[in-house]
Design a protein around this motif. Structure first.
Motif, short mmCIF file in Angstrom:
data_model
loop_
_atom_site.label_atom_id
_atom_site.label_comp_id
_atom_site.label_asym_id
_atom_site.label_seq_id
_atom_site.Cartn_x
_atom_site.Cartn_y
_atom_site.Cartn_z
N LEU A 47 0.83 -1.21 0.00
CA LEU A 47 0.00 0.00 0.00
C LEU A 47 0.86 1.26 0.00
O LEU A 47 0.48 2.28 -0.58
CB LEU A 47 -0.96 -0.02 1.18
CG LEU A 47 -2.04 -1.10 1.12
CD1 LEU A 47 -2.86 -1.14 2.39
CD2 LEU A 47 -2.92 -0.91 -0.10
N TYR A 50 1.86 1.77 -3.57
CA TYR A 50 0.75 2.36 -4.33
C TYR A 50 0.62 3.86 -4.03
O TYR A 50 0.41 4.66 -4.94
CB TYR A 50 -0.55 1.62 -4.00
CG TYR A 50 -1.77 2.24 -4.62
CD1 TYR A 50 -1.93 2.29 -5.99
CD2 TYR A 50 -2.76 2.82 -3.82
CE1 TYR A 50 -3.05 2.87 -6.57
CE2 TYR A 50 -3.87 3.40 -4.38
CZ TYR A 50 -4.02 3.43 -5.75
OH TYR A 50 -5.11 4.01 -6.31
N LYS A 54 0.93 6.96 -6.69
CA LYS A 54 -0.07 8.03 -6.85
C LYS A 54 0.59 9.40 -6.75
O LYS A 54 0.30 10.30 -7.54
CB LYS A 54 -1.16 7.90 -5.78
CG LYS A 54 -2.20 6.84 -6.10
CD LYS A 54 -3.23 6.71 -5.02
CE LYS A 54 -4.08 7.94 -4.91
NZ LYS A 54 -5.19 7.76 -3.96
N THR A 72 3.83 3.65 -12.32
CA THR A 72 3.45 2.24 -12.38
C THR A 72 3.93 1.53 -11.12
O THR A 72 5.01 1.80 -10.63
CB THR A 72 4.11 1.57 -13.61
OG1 THR A 72 3.75 2.28 -14.78
CG2 THR A 72 3.68 0.13 -13.75
N VAL A 73 3.08 0.63 -10.62
CA VAL A 73 3.47 -0.31 -9.57
C VAL A 73 3.48 -1.68 -10.22
O VAL A 73 2.49 -2.10 -10.80
CB VAL A 73 2.49 -0.32 -8.38
CG1 VAL A 73 2.91 -1.34 -7.35
CG2 VAL A 73 2.38 1.06 -7.76
N VAL A 83 8.06 0.57 -7.81
CA VAL A 83 7.34 1.75 -8.23
C VAL A 83 8.21 2.43 -9.28
O VAL A 83 9.39 2.71 -9.03
CB VAL A 83 7.08 2.72 -7.06
CG1 VAL A 83 6.38 3.98 -7.53
CG2 VAL A 83 6.28 2.03 -5.97
N ILE A 115 0.06 -1.99 -12.06
CA ILE A 115 -0.98 -1.00 -11.84
C ILE A 115 -0.46 0.28 -12.48
O ILE A 115 0.57 0.81 -12.05
CB ILE A 115 -1.22 -0.77 -10.33
CG1 ILE A 115 -1.64 -2.06 -9.65
CG2 ILE A 115 -2.25 0.33 -10.12
CD1 ILE A 115 -1.60 -2.00 -8.14
N THR A 129 -7.19 -3.57 -10.03
CA THR A 129 -7.44 -2.69 -8.89
C THR A 129 -7.61 -3.45 -7.58
O THR A 129 -7.72 -2.84 -6.53
CB THR A 129 -8.70 -1.83 -9.12
OG1 THR A 129 -9.81 -2.70 -9.32
CG2 THR A 129 -8.52 -0.93 -10.32
N TYR A 131 -6.14 -6.51 -4.88
CA TYR A 131 -4.93 -7.24 -4.53
C TYR A 131 -5.23 -8.27 -3.46
O TYR A 131 -6.22 -8.18 -2.75
CB TYR A 131 -3.84 -6.28 -4.02
CG TYR A 131 -4.16 -5.64 -2.70
CD1 TYR A 131 -3.77 -6.25 -1.51
CD2 TYR A 131 -4.86 -4.44 -2.62
CE1 TYR A 131 -4.08 -5.68 -0.28
CE2 TYR A 131 -5.17 -3.86 -1.40
CZ TYR A 131 -4.77 -4.49 -0.23
OH TYR A 131 -5.08 -3.92 0.98
N LEU A 145 -7.88 -1.09 -4.37
CA LEU A 145 -7.10 0.14 -4.40
C LEU A 145 -7.96 1.32 -4.82
O LEU A 145 -8.93 1.22 -5.45
CB LEU A 145 -5.91 0.00 -5.35
CG LEU A 145 -4.96 -1.13 -5.00
CD1 LEU A 145 -3.95 -1.34 -6.10
CD2 LEU A 145 -4.26 -0.84 -3.70
#
Length: 145
Positions: A47, A50, A54, A72-73, A83, A115, A129, A131, A145
């Motif tokens: 997380l 992610y 973002k 991108t993850v 990441v 992602i 989206t 996990y 997510l």
């Protein structure tokens, strides 16, 4: 009459047998506790990855537009999560413990689970989206997510 003090061999063997039985009963609980701790740690790091993606997508340092991935993850097959920015440069990564697996939604390609986020931090593909983090002996963690 002399009183002897001490433990007889039979009493000692009974005590060792009881300790062995207790140890065998507690061992699976310890393994589950370790597995759950690894799942919790891996989910927290995933997380965090992610959230970093973002932030990178919103910062958009390479000024990408439209349907191009700004960040991108990627969950890689070598048990790492990375990441990356729009130029595929790794910003941050972490290793998943060998006993833990991280999988994305069923619609994601199993060899290349990514992602992708656009410059507004929205998903480019809605199929990745969800996990799931799991380990043998522990309870799994999953989310959206």
């Amino acid at each position: 009459m002399v009183r002897q003090r001490g433990v007889t061999l039979i009493e000692l063997m009974i005590g060792i047998a009881l300790l062995a039985i207790l140890a065998m009963a507690i061992f699976p609980l310890g393994r589950a506790w370790v597995a759950n701790a690894q799942i919790t740690k891996t989910e927290k790091e995933f997380l965090e990855a992610y959230a970093l993606a973002k932030n990178e997508a919103l910062r958009n340092p390479n000024a990408v537009q439209g349907s191009t991935a700004a960040a991108t993850v990627e969950v890689k097959m070598d048990n790492t999560v990375a990441v990356m920015d729009s130029g595929a440069n790794i910003i941050w990564s972490f290793e998943i413990p060998p006993t833990v697996t991280v999988t994305l939604s069923v619609g994601c390609d199993t060899g290349h689970q990514t992602i992708e986020l656009n410059n507004n931090a929205y998903f480019l593909a809605e199929s990745c989206t969800f996990y799931k983090v799991e380990a043998s002996g522990g309870t799994h963690a999953s989310g959206s997510l």
